[in-house]
Design a protein around this motif. Structure first.
Motif, mmCIF file in Angstrom:
data_model
loop_
_atom_site.group_PDB
_atom_site.id
_atom_site.type_symbol
_atom_site.label_atom_id
_atom_site.label_comp_id
_atom_site.label_asym_id
_atom_site.label_seq_id
_atom_site.Cartn_x
_atom_site.Cartn_y
_atom_site.Cartn_z
ATOM 1 N N ARG A 1 2.466 -19.382 7.131
ATOM 2 C CA ARG A 1 2.969 -18.188 7.814
ATOM 3 C C ARG A 1 3.488 -18.541 9.218
ATOM 4 O O ARG A 1 4.506 -18.013 9.668
ATOM 5 N N SER B 1 7.382 -18.154 10.361
ATOM 6 C CA SER B 1 7.735 -17.273 11.479
ATOM 7 C C SER B 1 8.658 -17.973 12.477
ATOM 8 O O SER B 1 9.468 -17.332 13.147
ATOM 9 N N ASN C 1 7.822 -11.760 5.890
ATOM 10 C CA ASN C 1 7.599 -10.412 6.418
ATOM 11 C C ASN C 1 8.749 -9.477 6.044
ATOM 12 O O ASN C 1 9.235 -8.685 6.855
ATOM 13 N N GLU D 1 1.830 -11.050 1.020
ATOM 14 C CA GLU D 1 2.467 -9.894 1.658
ATOM 15 C C GLU D 1 2.530 -8.698 0.708
ATOM 16 O O GLU D 1 2.299 -7.550 1.113
ATOM 17 N N GLN E 1 0.940 -5.169 1.699
ATOM 18 C CA GLN E 1 1.839 -4.031 1.879
ATOM 19 C C GLN E 1 1.568 -2.925 0.868
ATOM 20 O O GLN E 1 1.619 -1.735 1.199
#
Length: 475
Positions: A52, A56, A62, A216, A220
Motif C-alpha cells: 500500500r 501510494s 484507493n 479495499e 469499502q
C-alpha cells in the motif's frame, strides 16, 4: 558470442530468468510437483502494508467502489420476485494507466528500482504493458514491452494495437511479434542482452500488488452496506487478478465471500494457433487463457507461478462475446461509464447471477478498465466482420458459436452464463500433472499438494488419479 538459436536460448531460460527476476525458486521446491507456495509468498513478496505504501507513491489504488444504481433498477424490474442482488463495481480505470494492472506493475517496478536494475521488460498483449510502462516512467526506468500482436499475414487486432500505442505514449519501446513461441524466445533474448528486470505477471511481486484490490473491496463494501460481499466476480485469464483479489479479501477478513471466475467462452479455439489467433475480438478474459492457466499454472515464464487461481476459485462461469458487448453498451448508456471490455466479462456474469440471487445479496465486480478507439465494441465488431464472423441479434447462450458467430442479446433477460464444472477443471489439472511430469505414481504429500492447489479434498484427487490410470503409493 552467445548462441542465439532457439534451442540454445531455451536451454538457458532458467539461468536467464534467475538473473532477471532475482528469486531463487529452488529453495521453495521440494519435488517436481510440490513447492511451498505460502512460504514463497511470505519470503519473496511484500507485506500488504508495504504494498500500500509503494502504490501510494505512484498514485495506484484507493479506487472508488460504485453502486450500479440504474443497472440494479433494471435487474429488480426483470428478476423474479424476491430476487435481484445489488451489483457494485470497483472502478480500476481510475488507476494511472487505466486498469488494475497498475497494482501488479507497481511492486515489480519498485523492486527493480530498489535492486539497481536499469530497466524492465514485460511480455504481454494486454493492459499490463501500459501499466509497466507507466510505472517505469514514474520511477525513471527504461521499459521494453514485447507483444504477440499479429497473425502470419500481419493482421493485428484493434485492441492489441491500441495497447501498443498506449505503451509507446509512456515512453516504452514496443517489440511486436507474430503469434507463436517467438514471444517467449525473444523476451529471453532481450532479458539476457539488456540485463533488465523481468516484470513478469506471475511473480510473487505481481500477485502481492493485487492483494490491495481485494482488501479495499472488503473494507469499502463493509463501509457502504455493513457487510462483506456475498460474491466477488472476477474476469479470469492467467489467474493473477483472481489469486491476488482472493488473498486480499481473506486478509481483510472476508473469508465467506464466494470467489466466482468468469471467462468468455471460446472453447475449441487455440490461442497459440495462427489460424485461431484473430477469431477472438478482445484479447483477454477468455477460455483460451483461462482454462489452460487454471489446469496448469506453471506454463508461465517463471519456474513457479504465484497466480494459482484454482486455490481460491469457488465457481467458474462462461459468458459469450455478444453478452460482453451488450453489457459494455449497457454500462455506458445506463451508468455513464465507458469501460471495457475485459472487466465487462465479469460484469456480464454478475448481471446474470444477480437475476437469480436474493435481493438482499451484494455482488462486487472487482475491476473496470479504460477504453479507447481500438477497445470499443464498434472497432471490435467491425474487425470480427472483416475476419468472416457472422454478427446477429438473438439468444447468445443458444446460438453463439465461438470462432464463427457472435450473437448480441435482444433483451437483458437473455444475459446468462454457462456453469463450468469445477471438478472437470480439477481433473484436467491432475491430467496435466501426469502428462507434464510423465508420472503415474503419487505419494501422500503429492496428493495433499494437489488438493491444496485445486481447493478440494485429497479423496477427490485420489479418485481423479485412479480414473486417469495413475496410482497412489504409501511412501
Amino acid at each position: 558470442m552467445r548462441d542465439l538459436s532457439y534451442d540454445a536460448v531455451m536451454s538457458r531460460k532458467n539461468e536467464i530468468m534467475k538473473k532477471a527476476v532475482g528469486i531463487d525458486y529452488e529453495k521453495f521446491i521440494s519435488s517436481e510437483i510440490i513447492f511451498d507456495y505460502e512460504r514463497m509468498m511470505q519470503e519473496v513478496g511484500y507485506s500488504l502494508d508495504k504494498v500500500r505504501e509503494i502504490q501510494s507513491e505512484t498514485g495506484v489504488g484507493n479506487t472508488p467502489l460504485v453502486e450500479l444504481k440504474q443497472i440494479n433498477r433494471l435487474i429488480k424490474k426483470i428478476a423474479p420476485k424476491g430476487k435481484g442482488a445489488r451489483i457494485f463495481i470497483k472502478d480500476e480505470a481510475t488507476n494511472p494507466s487505466g486498469s488494475y494492472k497498475d497494482r501488479r506493475a507497481s511492486v515489480s517496478v519498485y523492486h527493480a528500482q530498489k535492486h539497481g536494475y536499469k530497466g524492465v521488460i514485460a511480455a504481454t498483449s494486454g493492459n499490463y504493458g501500459a501499466a509497466v510502462a507507466s510505472q517505469a516512467a514514474k520511477r525513471g526506468l527504461k521499459c521494453i514491452i514485447t507483444q504477440e500482436c499479429y497473425d502470419s499475414r500481419w493482421v493485428g487486432q484493434p485492441e492489441i494495437l491500441e495497447k501498443a500505442r498506449s505503451c509507446e505514449a509512456y515512453g516504452a519501446e514496443v517489440v511486436q511479434l507474430t503469434v507463436g513461441p517467438e514471444l517467449f524466445y525473444y523476451t529471453l533474448v532481450l532479458l539476457e542482452e539488456t540485463g533488465f528486470f523481468n516484470a513478469s505477471l506471475y511473480t510473487p511481486y505481481a500477485i502481492a500488488g493485487v492483494e490491495t484490490l481485494g482488501y479495499e473491496i472488503a473494507q469499502q463494501t463493509m463501509q457502504m452496506v455493513g457487510k462483506y460481499p456475498d460474491a466477488v466476480v472476477i474476469t479470469h485469464a492467467g489467474g493473477g487478478i483472481l489469486t491476488g483479489t482472493a488473498r486480499g479479501l481473506k486478509k481483510a477478513g472476508a473469508n465467506e465471500t464466494e470467489i466466482i471466475a468468469a471467462s468468455v467462452n471460446l472453447r475449441g479455439l487455440h490461442m497459440a494457433s495462427d489460424n485461431d489467433f484473430n477469431k477472438k475480438y478482445f484479447t483477454t478474459g477468455h477460455t483460451g487463457f483461462g482454462i489452460p492457466f487454471a489446469t496448469f499454472p506453471d506454463r508461465s515464464d517463471v519456474p513457479k507461478n504465484a497466480a494459482r487461481a484454482l486455490r481460491y476459485m469457488d465457481r467458474y462461469l462462461l459468458v459469450t462475446q455478444g453478452e460482453v458487448f451488450y453489457i459494455t453498451e449497457m454500462l455506458a448508456q445506463l451508468e455513464g461509464m465507458q469501460r471495457g471490455p475485459a472487466g465487462n466479462t465479469s460484469l456480464a456474469a454478475a448481471f446474470a447471477l444477480a437475476l437469480e440471487m436474493d435481493d438482499d445479496k451484494v455482488i462486487v465486480v472487482n475491476e473496470t478498465e479504460y477504453t479507447g478507439a481500438g477497445k470499443l465494441p464498434s472497432a471490435q465488431l467491425t474487425f470480427a466482420k472483416k475476419m468472416g464472423m457472422e454478427i446477429k441479434r438473438g439468444d447468445p447462450i443458444k446460438e453463439d458459436l465461438p470462432g464463427k458467430r457472435i450473437v448480441i442479446p435482444e433483451h437483458p433477460s437473455q444475459i446468462g452464463y454457462i456453469e463450468f464444472d469445477m471438478d472437470e477443471v480439477r481433473k484436467s489439472y491432475v491430467k496435466e500433472v501426469i502428462k507434464r511430469y510423465n508420472k503415474k505414481e503419487f505419494n501422500k504429500q503429492e496428493i495433499e499438494f494437489m488438493a491444496q492447489d485445486t481447493n478440494t479434498s485429497t479423496e477427490k484427487i485420489v479418485k481423479f488419479v485412479k480414473e486417469l490410470g495413475g496410482e497412489v503409493i504409501e511412501a
